[in-house]
Write a protein that holds these residues in place. Structure first.
Motif, PDB file in Angstrom:
ATOM      1  N   LEU A  35      -8.349  30.440  48.141  1.00 44.72           N
ATOM      2  CA  LEU A  35      -9.063  29.253  48.780  1.00 44.72           C
ATOM      3  C   LEU A  35      -8.540  28.686  49.831  1.00 44.72           C
ATOM      4  CD1 LEU A  35      -9.660  27.695  45.209  1.00 44.72           C
ATOM      5  CD2 LEU A  35     -11.338  28.829  46.402  1.00 44.72           C
ATOM      6  N   ASP A  36      -9.254  28.366  50.974  1.00 39.51           N
ATOM      7  CA  ASP A  36      -8.674  27.449  51.992  1.00 39.51           C
ATOM      8  C   ASP A  36      -8.657  26.028  51.525  1.00 39.51           C
ATOM      9  OD1 ASP A  36     -10.736  26.028  53.161  1.00 39.51           O
ATOM     10  OD2 ASP A  36     -11.149  27.786  54.420  1.00 39.51           O
ATOM     11  N   SER A  37      -7.759  25.202  52.060  1.00 33.74           N
ATOM     12  CA  SER A  37      -7.594  23.983  51.134  1.00 33.74           C
ATOM     13  C   SER A  37      -9.158  23.075  51.326  1.00 33.74           C
ATOM     14  CB  SER A  37      -6.506  22.925  52.081  1.00 33.74           C
ATOM     15  OG  SER A  37      -6.834  23.025  53.282  1.00 33.74           O
ATOM     16  N   LYS A  38      -9.766  23.248  52.254  1.00 27.81           N
ATOM     17  CA  LYS A  38     -11.115  22.708  52.616  1.00 27.81           C
ATOM     18  C   LYS A  38     -12.049  22.960  51.179  1.00 27.81           C
ATOM     19  CE  LYS A  38     -12.587  21.068  57.021  1.00 27.81           C
ATOM     20  NZ  LYS A  38     -12.668  21.675  58.327  1.00 27.81           N
ATOM     21  N   MET A  39     -12.050  24.500  50.940  1.00 32.06           N
ATOM     22  CA  MET A  39     -12.724  24.699  49.973  1.00 32.06           C
ATOM     23  C   MET A  39     -12.408  24.650  48.681  1.00 32.06           C
ATOM     24  SD  MET A  39     -13.469  29.030  49.825  1.00 32.06           S
ATOM     25  CE  MET A  39     -13.467  29.379  51.289  1.00 32.06           C
ATOM     26  N   ALA A  40     -10.941  24.514  48.511  1.00 30.66           N
ATOM     27  CA  ALA A  40     -10.382  23.992  47.269  1.00 30.66           C
ATOM     28  C   ALA A  40     -10.684  22.460  46.783  1.00 30.66           C
ATOM     29  CB  ALA A  40      -8.711  23.890  47.290  1.00 30.66           C
ATOM     30  N   ILE A  41     -10.906  21.614  47.931  1.00 29.95           N
ATOM     31  CA  ILE A  41     -11.291  20.219  47.487  1.00 29.95           C
ATOM     32  C   ILE A  41     -12.824  20.398  46.861  1.00 29.95           C
ATOM     33  CG2 ILE A  41     -12.110  18.192  48.585  1.00 29.95           C
ATOM     34  CD1 ILE A  41      -9.834  18.497  50.823  1.00 29.95           C
ATOM     35  N   GLN A  42     -13.732  21.357  47.156  1.00 27.90           N
ATOM     36  CA  GLN A  42     -14.853  21.586  46.624  1.00 27.90           C
ATOM     37  C   GLN A  42     -14.965  22.191  45.231  1.00 27.90           C
ATOM     38  OE1 GLN A  42     -17.297  19.717  48.445  1.00 27.90           O
ATOM     39  NE2 GLN A  42     -15.704  19.526  49.956  1.00 27.90           N
ATOM     40  N   GLN A  43     -13.745  22.665  44.983  1.00 30.27           N
ATOM     41  CA  GLN A  43     -13.666  23.728  43.784  1.00 30.27           C
ATOM     42  C   GLN A  43     -13.106  23.246  42.478  1.00 30.27           C
ATOM     43  OE1 GLN A  43     -15.890  26.301  43.325  1.00 30.27           O
ATOM     44  NE2 GLN A  43     -16.752  26.581  45.475  1.00 30.27           N
ATOM     45  N   PRO A  44     -12.964  22.049  42.200  1.00 33.30           N
ATOM     46  CA  PRO A  44     -11.773  21.439  41.098  1.00 33.30           C
ATOM     47  C   PRO A  44     -11.997  22.205  39.815  1.00 33.30           C
ATOM     48  CG  PRO A  44     -13.552  19.838  41.256  1.00 33.30           C
ATOM     49  CD  PRO A  44     -13.970  21.014  42.560  1.00 33.30           C
ATOM     50  N   LYS A  45     -13.083  22.787  39.660  1.00 32.66           N
ATOM     51  CA  LYS A  45     -13.495  23.681  38.369  1.00 32.66           C
ATOM     52  C   LYS A  45     -12.377  24.942  38.258  1.00 32.66           C
ATOM     53  CE  LYS A  45     -16.874  22.134  35.298  1.00 32.66           C
ATOM     54  NZ  LYS A  45     -18.210  22.012  34.709  1.00 32.66           N
ATOM     55  N   LEU A  46     -12.800  25.424  39.496  1.00 29.20           N
ATOM     56  CA  LEU A  46     -11.803  26.902  39.793  1.00 29.20           C
ATOM     57  C   LEU A  46     -10.271  26.695  39.562  1.00 29.20           C
ATOM     58  CD1 LEU A  46     -13.175  29.112  42.690  1.00 29.20           C
ATOM     59  CD2 LEU A  46     -12.761  29.492  40.335  1.00 29.20           C
ATOM     60  N   LEU A  47      -9.862  25.571  40.031  1.00 30.64           N
ATOM     61  CA  LEU A  47      -8.633  25.171  39.965  1.00 30.64           C
ATOM     62  C   LEU A  47      -8.032  24.742  38.396  1.00 30.64           C
ATOM     63  CD1 LEU A  47      -7.854  22.943  43.203  1.00 30.64           C
ATOM     64  CD2 LEU A  47      -7.982  25.540  42.872  1.00 30.64           C
ATOM     65  N   LEU A  48      -9.215  24.010  37.764  1.00 28.62           N
ATOM     66  CA  LEU A  48      -8.583  23.598  36.470  1.00 28.62           C
ATOM     67  C   LEU A  48      -8.586  25.073  35.669  1.00 28.62           C
ATOM     68  CD1 LEU A  48      -8.292  21.527  34.448  1.00 28.62           C
ATOM     69  CD2 LEU A  48     -10.652  21.308  34.369  1.00 28.62           C
ATOM     70  N   GLU A  49      -9.538  25.968  35.950  1.00 28.91           N
ATOM     71  CA  GLU A  49      -9.446  27.228  35.106  1.00 28.91           C
ATOM     72  C   GLU A  49      -8.144  28.166  35.317  1.00 28.91           C
ATOM     73  OE1 GLU A  49     -14.395  27.685  35.623  1.00 28.91           O
ATOM     74  OE2 GLU A  49     -13.050  29.408  36.316  1.00 28.91           O
ATOM     75  N   SER A  50      -7.697  28.030  36.476  1.00 29.33           N
ATOM     76  CA  SER A  50      -6.508  28.872  36.875  1.00 29.33           C
ATOM     77  C   SER A  50      -5.430  28.600  36.042  1.00 29.33           C
ATOM     78  CB  SER A  50      -6.154  28.634  38.391  1.00 29.33           C
ATOM     79  OG  SER A  50      -7.217  28.805  39.105  1.00 29.33           O
TER      80      SER A  50
END
Ligand SMILES: Cc1cc2nc3c(=O)[nH]c(=O)nc-3n(C[C@H](O)[C@H](O)[C@H](O)COP(=O)(O)O)c2cc1C
Length: 201
Positions: A35-50
């Motif tokens: 995930l580029d960092s801009k995309m990561a800001i929009q995807q908190p759930k993906l980060l939480l699932e990781s």
């Protein structure tokens, strides 16, 4: 089990490193996302699932890039609720000077992980030396320990340490292997993760 690699790359070099880490990680685990960092800001759930978050930024003025810092500062809610506590973390940086104060960038990334209560994975690859003590062009040619350092050109997509991208791949494998080992048997961790997923971020 999921590994997410979050990076910023102004001119494309750090992105190449991120891709090689992902390539290495995929040799050990299927679920590896970039995930580029801009995309990561929009995807908190993906980060939480990781289970594992790998942070990568170019070194700009001896620290993470402003763009990557935006991502870091967007995670205040996760920090306040310690939603990433006990996830694994690792970091990498690229820059065009041999030293270029890259260590400060890795230090910033590891402090970021520590403030989130995460468990930091160091590079874990010993540099090699000949009998005269001269360092050899083997993996970890930058002789970094806290995380991965790579040395690229400023303009072309060229890496000057011949083993840098290979080191990135080995680091990816190590991160994925540790994710598998440390997270697979942890029932308590899974239960906690499920509980946290139901919380609002
Ligand atoms: C604003 C800025 C500041 C930089 N500061 C440093 C620095 O402190 N140390 C260094 O070695 N290189 C520095 N560089 C060079 C970059 O690290 C180099 O261009 C690198 O390839 C950038 O990675 P990227 O292609 O992923 O953006 C800087 C570049 C920019 C644009």
């Amino acid at each position: 089990m999921k590994v997410a690699i979050i990076y910023h790359s102004g001119f494309g070099h750090t992105k190449i490193v991120a891709e090689r880490i992902a390539e290495g990680a995929r040799k050990k685990l299927k679920d590896v996302i970039l995930l580029d960092s801009k995309m990561a800001i929009q995807q908190p759930k993906l980060l939480l699932e990781s289970d594992t978050l790998v942070f990568g930024s170019p070194t700009y003025f001896g620290n993470v890039s402003a763009e990557f810092k935006l991502f870091m500062e967007s995670t205040g809610g996760a920090w306040a609720n310690q939603l990433w506590k006990d996830k694994l973390a690792a970091g990498f940086t690229n820059s065009s000077s041999t030293n270029g104060d890259k260590l400060n960038t890795l230090t910033s990334l590891s402090i970021f992980a520590a403030q989130h209560g995460m468990l930091w994975i160091p590079l874990g690859i010993m540099p090699k030396y000949d009998s005269a003590g001269k360092q050899l062009p083997e993996p970890n040619g930058m002789a970094s320990y806290l995380g991965l350092m790579t040395l690229s050109s400023n303009s072309h997509e060229e890496f000057f340490e011949p083993e840098d991208l290979h080191t990135a791949e080995l680091f990816g494998q190590r991160i994925a292997e540790l994710t598998r080992q440390l997270k697979s048997k942890s029932k308590e961790y899974t239960e906690k993760k499920n509980l946290l997923t139901t919380k609002t971020i």
